[in-house]
Design a protein around this motif. Structure first.
Motif, PDB file in Angstrom:
ATOM      1  N   ASP A 198       0.757  -1.195   0.198  1.00 27.98           N
ATOM      2  CA  ASP A 198       0.028   0.012  -0.055  1.00 27.98           C
ATOM      3  C   ASP A 198       0.806   1.181  -0.120  1.00 27.98           C
ATOM      4  N   ARG A 199       2.197   1.158  -0.012  1.00 31.08           N
ATOM      5  CA  ARG A 199       2.977   2.206   0.153  1.00 31.08           C
ATOM      6  C   ARG A 199       2.493   3.468  -0.744  1.00 31.08           C
ATOM      7  N   GLU A 200       2.467   3.247  -2.194  1.00 32.60           N
ATOM      8  CA  GLU A 200       2.172   4.352  -3.062  1.00 32.60           C
ATOM      9  C   GLU A 200       0.872   5.133  -2.511  1.00 32.60           C
ATOM     10  N   ASP A 201      -0.326   4.308  -2.127  1.00 36.74           N
ATOM     11  CA  ASP A 201      -1.445   4.889  -1.907  1.00 36.74           C
ATOM     12  C   ASP A 201      -1.331   5.784  -0.605  1.00 36.74           C
ATOM     13  N   ASP A 202      -0.696   5.067   0.347  1.00 37.45           N
ATOM     14  CA  ASP A 202      -0.420   5.604   1.683  1.00 37.45           C
ATOM     15  C   ASP A 202       0.078   6.824   1.678  1.00 37.45           C
ATOM     16  N   LEU A 203       1.080   7.225   0.663  1.00 36.21           N
ATOM     17  CA  LEU A 203       1.709   8.569   0.460  1.00 36.21           C
ATOM     18  C   LEU A 203       1.291   9.421  -0.072  1.00 36.21           C
ATOM     19  N   LYS A 204       0.063   9.009  -1.022  1.00 38.23           N
ATOM     20  CA  LYS A 204      -0.743  10.010  -1.574  1.00 38.23           C
ATOM     21  C   LYS A 204      -1.769  10.474  -0.507  1.00 38.23           C
ATOM     22  N   MET A 205      -2.290   9.777   0.504  1.00 32.53           N
ATOM     23  CA  MET A 205      -3.313   9.982   1.511  1.00 32.53           C
ATOM     24  C   MET A 205      -2.809  10.580   2.718  1.00 32.53           C
ATOM     25  N   GLY A 206      -1.454  10.458   3.111  1.00 25.79           N
ATOM     26  CA  GLY A 206      -0.781  10.997   4.174  1.00 25.79           C
ATOM     27  C   GLY A 206      -0.751  10.117   5.230  1.00 25.79           C
ATOM     28  N   SER A 207      -0.911   8.691   4.984  1.00 27.70           N
ATOM     29  CA  SER A 207      -0.897   7.866   5.914  1.00 27.70           C
ATOM     30  C   SER A 207       0.672   7.295   6.344  1.00 27.70           C
ATOM     31  N   HIS A 208       0.897   6.722   7.410  1.00 30.22           N
ATOM     32  CA  HIS A 208       2.198   6.277   7.818  1.00 30.22           C
ATOM     33  C   HIS A 208       2.267   4.961   7.758  1.00 30.22           C
TER      34      HIS A 208
END
Length: 297
Positions: A198-208
């Protein structure tokens, strides 16, 4: 005869119970297995063999209930994020098939049933269960504030270890905490494979996540985590008086981990998710080593 084509029949609506089943991830047992193996490691080590059947039932059922409850509260906490992530956008809370209030009610019911089982055990196990509830309920919110939710997941997933020793021995010895530390290392490592998906999606959404924190050093740090995990498990065998059969289980687990690194060498989503799932066999190999070694003493 009319030439007008017949319209295609509409698919039957999904039964409501299936949405709840999906919310609990009851259709995906991998999470239950990853939680179950450490709990069984602890029960067998604490007992020195097969644990009492009622204790085994309470902890096995409790694993399923608490894992299901954890998935529910995780999706409730992530209902702002899941619609924007490829892997999670079809989850019941993300699609609106289940309301947030209904999810909280389901979480409460699952935890109450699990607590009812714990009430049949001794006072120390009951006291420790309150910490377990706090860990399970607070874990999903960590990804908003820290890059280490995977570490906290390990703390939550492994809390059955001190509880198991407390239930069998009436205390939590150093061996239990050593096993708990090993499980935190393992959970952090295998959930990092999951986070890499999920790294790319998390980066877009500001998740860690640890996958974001580790960045280009992800495979190197994963190697360190798995090495520390296997070393800790070897030390568990020494302190627990286990012999060659257990060490063989640790060796098999090491080979399985090497395979995970091989398939994830290019950091692709599919292989990283496969590596996450593959940790079920790592846990099974270690349990087999413990169970066989204790049975053949």
């Amino acid at each position: 005869m009319s030439d007008t084509p017949l319209s295609a029949p509409h698919p039957a609506p999904t039964p409501r119970w299936r949405h709840y089943w999906s919310l609990m991830r009851a259709d995906r047992p991998i999470g239950t297995l990853l939680l179950l193996w450490p709990t069984w490691w602890a029960l067998w080590l604490a007992t020195g063999g097969l644990p009492p059947l009622w204790t085994l039932f309470v902890f096995t059922a409790g694993v399923w209930l608490t894992r299901s409850a954890g998935c529910v509260i995780n999706d409730y906490a992530d209902r702002w994020l899941d619609p924007h992530v490829e892997r999670t956008r079809s989850r019941p809370l993300a699609t609106g098939a289940i309301s947030g209030r209904a999810a909280l009610a389901l979480f409460a019911v699952l935890m109450l049933v699990a607590f009812g089982l714990v009430l049949t055990l001794n006072w120390l196990t009951i006291a420790l269960s309150f910490i377990g509830v706090f860990l399970a309920a607070s874990y999903p919110y960590l990804k908003r504030y820290t890059h280490l939710p995977q570490v906290y997941l390990g703390m939550s997933f492994g809390w059955g270890i001190p509880m198991a020793f407390a239930a069998v021995q009436g205390e939590v010895p150093m061996l239990a905490w050593l096993l708990y530390a090993g499980n935190i290392l393992w959970s952090t490592a295998y959930d990092t494979w999951y986070a890499m998906v999920d790294r790319e999606d998390d980066l877009k959404m500001g998740s860690h996540s640890t996958a974001i924190l580790f960045g280009e050093l992800d495979l190197v740090i994963q190697g360190v985590l798995y090495a520390l995990f296997l070393a800790t498990m070897a030390l568990v065998g020494v302190r627990g008086g286990l012999g060659g059969y257990y060490l063989a289980g640790v060796a098999v687990a090491a080979v399985l981990v090497v395979y995970e690194f091989w398939i994830c060498r290019n950091r692709e989503r599919g292989p990283c998710f496969k590596a996450f799932l593959h940790n079920n066999w790592v846990g099974a190999a270690l349990f087999a080593g413990i169970a066989v070694d204790l049975a053949l003493r």
